[in-house]
Design a protein around this motif. Structure first.
Motif, PDB file in Angstrom:
ATOM      1  N   GLY A 141      -8.364  -2.714   1.282  1.00  0.00           N
ATOM      2  CA  GLY A 141      -7.748  -3.628   0.327  1.00  0.00           C
ATOM      3  C   GLY A 141      -7.693  -3.090  -1.078  1.00  0.00           C
ATOM      4  O   GLY A 141      -6.978  -3.641  -1.942  1.00  0.00           O
ATOM      5  N   GLN A 142      -8.420  -2.006  -1.339  1.00  0.00           N
ATOM      6  CA  GLN A 142      -8.454  -1.430  -2.692  1.00  0.00           C
ATOM      7  C   GLN A 142      -7.178  -0.655  -2.980  1.00  0.00           C
ATOM      8  O   GLN A 142      -6.618   0.017  -2.114  1.00  0.00           O
ATOM      9  CB  GLN A 142      -9.666  -0.502  -2.823  1.00  0.00           C
ATOM     10  N   THR A 143      -6.740  -0.735  -4.242  1.00  0.00           N
ATOM     11  CA  THR A 143      -5.578   0.015  -4.716  1.00  0.00           C
ATOM     12  C   THR A 143      -6.009   0.980  -5.805  1.00  0.00           C
ATOM     13  O   THR A 143      -6.770   0.614  -6.702  1.00  0.00           O
ATOM     14  CB  THR A 143      -4.495  -0.934  -5.262  1.00  0.00           C
TER      15      THR A 143
ATOM     16  N   LEU B 101      -5.466  -0.116   3.694  1.00  0.00           N
ATOM     17  CA  LEU B 101      -5.579  -1.371   4.429  1.00  0.00           C
ATOM     18  C   LEU B 101      -6.570  -1.263   5.577  1.00  0.00           C
ATOM     19  O   LEU B 101      -6.598  -2.103   6.463  1.00  0.00           O
ATOM     20  CB  LEU B 101      -4.201  -1.802   4.939  1.00  0.00           C
ATOM     21  N   GLY B 102      -7.400  -0.243   5.548  1.00  0.00           N
ATOM     22  CA  GLY B 102      -8.390  -0.024   6.599  1.00  0.00           C
ATOM     23  C   GLY B 102      -7.858   0.873   7.692  1.00  0.00           C
ATOM     24  O   GLY B 102      -6.658   0.944   7.954  1.00  0.00           O
ATOM     25  N   HIS B 103      -8.777   1.593   8.354  1.00  0.00           N
ATOM     26  CA  HIS B 103      -8.449   2.499   9.449  1.00  0.00           C
ATOM     27  C   HIS B 103      -7.487   3.573   8.935  1.00  0.00           C
ATOM     28  O   HIS B 103      -7.821   4.277   7.993  1.00  0.00           O
ATOM     29  CB  HIS B 103      -7.907   1.707  10.636  1.00  0.00           C
ATOM     30  N   ALA B 104      -6.288   3.697   9.526  1.00  0.00           N
ATOM     31  CA  ALA B 104      -5.335   4.713   9.072  1.00  0.00           C
ATOM     32  C   ALA B 104      -4.126   4.092   8.397  1.00  0.00           C
ATOM     33  O   ALA B 104      -3.109   4.760   8.199  1.00  0.00           O
ATOM     34  CB  ALA B 104      -4.887   5.577  10.250  1.00  0.00           C
ATOM     35  N   THR B 105      -4.211   2.805   8.044  1.00  0.00           N
ATOM     36  CA  THR B 105      -3.077   2.071   7.495  1.00  0.00           C
ATOM     37  C   THR B 105      -3.102   2.124   5.973  1.00  0.00           C
ATOM     38  O   THR B 105      -4.097   1.744   5.354  1.00  0.00           O
ATOM     39  CB  THR B 105      -3.104   0.613   7.976  1.00  0.00           C
ATOM     40  N   PHE B 106      -1.999   2.589   5.398  1.00  0.00           N
ATOM     41  CA  PHE B 106      -1.877   2.680   3.942  1.00  0.00           C
ATOM     42  C   PHE B 106      -0.560   2.077   3.488  1.00  0.00           C
ATOM     43  O   PHE B 106       0.461   2.183   4.172  1.00  0.00           O
ATOM     44  CB  PHE B 106      -1.911   4.141   3.479  1.00  0.00           C
ATOM     45  N   LYS B 107      -0.602   1.481   2.309  1.00  0.00           N
ATOM     46  CA  LYS B 107       0.610   1.058   1.611  1.00  0.00           C
ATOM     47  C   LYS B 107       0.752   1.919   0.365  1.00  0.00           C
ATOM     48  O   LYS B 107      -0.180   2.020  -0.438  1.00  0.00           O
ATOM     49  CB  LYS B 107       0.538  -0.421   1.218  1.00  0.00           C
ATOM     50  N   ILE B 108       1.894   2.551   0.220  1.00  0.00           N
ATOM     51  CA  ILE B 108       2.190   3.350  -0.965  1.00  0.00           C
ATOM     52  C   ILE B 108       3.316   2.666  -1.721  1.00  0.00           C
ATOM     53  O   ILE B 108       4.376   2.385  -1.151  1.00  0.00           O
ATOM     54  CB  ILE B 108       2.606   4.785  -0.590  1.00  0.00           C
ATOM     55  N   THR B 109       3.079   2.372  -2.986  1.00  0.00           N
ATOM     56  CA  THR B 109       4.118   1.816  -3.850  1.00  0.00           C
ATOM     57  C   THR B 109       4.562   2.926  -4.789  1.00  0.00           C
ATOM     58  O   THR B 109       3.752   3.480  -5.536  1.00  0.00           O
ATOM     59  CB  THR B 109       3.598   0.614  -4.645  1.00  0.00           C
TER      60      THR B 109
ATOM     61  N   ILE C  84      -1.592   3.580  -4.379  1.00  0.00           N
ATOM     62  CA  ILE C  84      -1.985   3.734  -2.978  1.00  0.00           C
ATOM     63  C   ILE C  84      -2.986   2.637  -2.650  1.00  0.00           C
ATOM     64  O   ILE C  84      -3.998   2.472  -3.345  1.00  0.00           O
ATOM     65  CB  ILE C  84      -2.614   5.113  -2.717  1.00  0.00           C
ATOM     66  N   THR C  85      -2.701   1.882  -1.600  1.00  0.00           N
ATOM     67  CA  THR C  85      -3.603   0.839  -1.127  1.00  0.00           C
ATOM     68  C   THR C  85      -4.037   1.167   0.287  1.00  0.00           C
ATOM     69  O   THR C  85      -3.194   1.427   1.156  1.00  0.00           O
ATOM     70  CB  THR C  85      -2.910  -0.540  -1.138  1.00  0.00           C
TER      71      THR C  85
ATOM     72  N   ASN D 222      -6.602  -5.554  12.998  1.00  0.00           N
ATOM     73  CA  ASN D 222      -7.392  -4.509  12.351  1.00  0.00           C
ATOM     74  C   ASN D 222      -8.586  -5.183  11.672  1.00  0.00           C
ATOM     75  O   ASN D 222      -8.419  -5.882  10.676  1.00  0.00           O
ATOM     76  CB  ASN D 222      -6.533  -3.769  11.335  1.00  0.00           C
ATOM     77  N   PRO D 223      -9.795  -5.017  12.196  1.00  0.00           N
ATOM     78  CA  PRO D 223     -10.947  -5.727  11.621  1.00  0.00           C
ATOM     79  C   PRO D 223     -11.264  -5.322  10.195  1.00  0.00           C
ATOM     80  O   PRO D 223     -11.979  -6.045   9.493  1.00  0.00           O
ATOM     81  CB  PRO D 223     -12.090  -5.360  12.572  1.00  0.00           C
ATOM     82  N   ALA D 224     -10.734  -4.179   9.759  1.00  0.00           N
ATOM     83  CA  ALA D 224     -11.014  -3.719   8.400  1.00  0.00           C
ATOM     84  C   ALA D 224      -9.972  -4.183   7.390  1.00  0.00           C
ATOM     85  O   ALA D 224     -10.185  -4.048   6.184  1.00  0.00           O
ATOM     86  CB  ALA D 224     -11.092  -2.188   8.378  1.00  0.00           C
ATOM     87  N   CYS D 225      -8.848  -4.717   7.864  1.00  0.00           N
ATOM     88  CA  CYS D 225      -7.761  -5.081   6.949  1.00  0.00           C
ATOM     89  C   CYS D 225      -7.973  -6.483   6.396  1.00  0.00           C
ATOM     90  O   CYS D 225      -8.018  -7.455   7.159  1.00  0.00           O
ATOM     91  CB  CYS D 225      -6.414  -5.003   7.674  1.00  0.00           C
ATOM     92  N   PRO D 226      -8.097  -6.637   5.088  1.00  0.00           N
ATOM     93  CA  PRO D 226      -8.273  -7.972   4.513  1.00  0.00           C
ATOM     94  C   PRO D 226      -7.074  -8.866   4.821  1.00  0.00           C
ATOM     95  O   PRO D 226      -5.922  -8.412   4.794  1.00  0.00           O
ATOM     96  CB  PRO D 226      -8.373  -7.694   3.007  1.00  0.00           C
ATOM     97  N   ALA D 227      -7.333 -10.127   5.095  1.00  0.00           N
ATOM     98  CA  ALA D 227      -6.262 -11.052   5.473  1.00  0.00           C
ATOM     99  C   ALA D 227      -5.181 -11.133   4.412  1.00  0.00           C
ATOM    100  O   ALA D 227      -3.979 -11.198   4.724  1.00  0.00           O
ATOM    101  CB  ALA D 227      -6.853 -12.432   5.748  1.00  0.00           C
ATOM    102  N   GLU D 228      -5.578 -11.106   3.140  1.00  0.00           N
ATOM    103  CA  GLU D 228      -4.597 -11.248   2.061  1.00  0.00           C
ATOM    104  C   GLU D 228      -3.718 -10.014   1.895  1.00  0.00           C
ATOM    105  O   GLU D 228      -2.696 -10.054   1.189  1.00  0.00           O
ATOM    106  CB  GLU D 228      -5.302 -11.551   0.732  1.00  0.00           C
TER     107      GLU D 228
END
Length: 237
Positions: free
Chosen positions: A233-235, A13-21, A10-11, A37-43
């Motif tokens: 940005g944390q996973t 991406l800031g706010h309510a945005t998540f990436k699940i692998t 689970i990553t 999204n000001p909290a989402c890292p560019a990378e």
């Protein structure tokens, strides 16, 4: 009790945005708000591949990049019927419009749409349907509940009975959603042992904090609940 993801990642991406692998390397993106999204890292705004997008409601801080991301990566996109139709009208392919209480199975992943108490108007004035949440059951049986934007509601007990989520992603920011006190009550209604706070600190008005959530959980005798405080940005895996 420490959360065991059993091969999933689970990553935030800031706010309510998540990436699940998932364990089979399927990538699910929830509420794609990336570029502005000001909290989402560019990378973290680019993906090697993307299999599913889930949209909880029509506000721009949740679907601001849904159209562009869907066009680039060609995933299947799940949303409530009206929002799915709107996304389709913007050129998004592979939309699946479901409704609350319904489920769809894609690549052995079960996506179930749940209730949420919020609004869902689109920036162009279109009707975006009602807001929703999701319970995502991965191939390994792990069940993740993303509440969307909501306040606590007693029918969270039904989510507990129907789906028994292992982990809940809950907004705590206050102002536009429930704050820490409401999220603590939601935790009790859901019966989960692991909570990832979201929808806080993006803007100054979203003032709820994970520390306050822990304090409110303690007041309800829920000290054993693990509050997983993530950085954008944390996973976790």
């Amino acid at each position: 009790m420490t959360l065991q993801l059993q091969g999933a990642k689970i990553t935030w991406l800031g706010h309510a945005t998540f990436k699940i692998t998932t364990p089979s390397n399927k990538v699910i993106l929830i509420d794609p708000w990336l570029e502005h999204n000001p909290a989402c890292p560019a990378e973290a705004r680019k993906f090697e591949h993307l299999d599913l997008i889930l949209a909880t409601h029509g506000h721009s801080d949740h679907i601001g990049d849904a159209v562009a991301t869907a066009k680039q990566y060609k995933p299947q996109v799940i949303a409530i019927v009206e929002l799915a139709n709107w996304l389709s009208s913007k050129g998004v392919e592979n939309t699946i419009g479901i409704n609350k209480g319904g489920s769809v199975v894609i690549d052995n992943i079960t996506i179930s749409m749940t209730h949420a108490l919020h609004t869902s108007g689109l920036e162009d004035g279109s009707y975006g349907g009602e807001p929703a949440g999701y319970v995502i059951e991965l191939e390994n049986g792990l069940k993740i509940y993303h509440a969307g934007d909501t306040m606590p509601f007693t029918d969270m007990q039904i989510i507990r009975e129907l789906y028994a989520p292992d982990i809940a992603m809950l907004p705590i920011g206050d102002f536009f959603t429930m704050g820490p006190r409401g999220a603590a009550l939601a935790t009790r209604l859901l019966g989960v042992k692991h909570v990832i706070p979201m929808h806080y600190a993006t803007f100054p008005v979203l003032r709820g904090t994970p520390a306050e959530l822990r304090e409110e959980l303690g007041k309800l005798g829920l000290d054993q609940v693990e509050v997983i405080e993530m950085k954008p940005g944390q996973t976790i895996s």
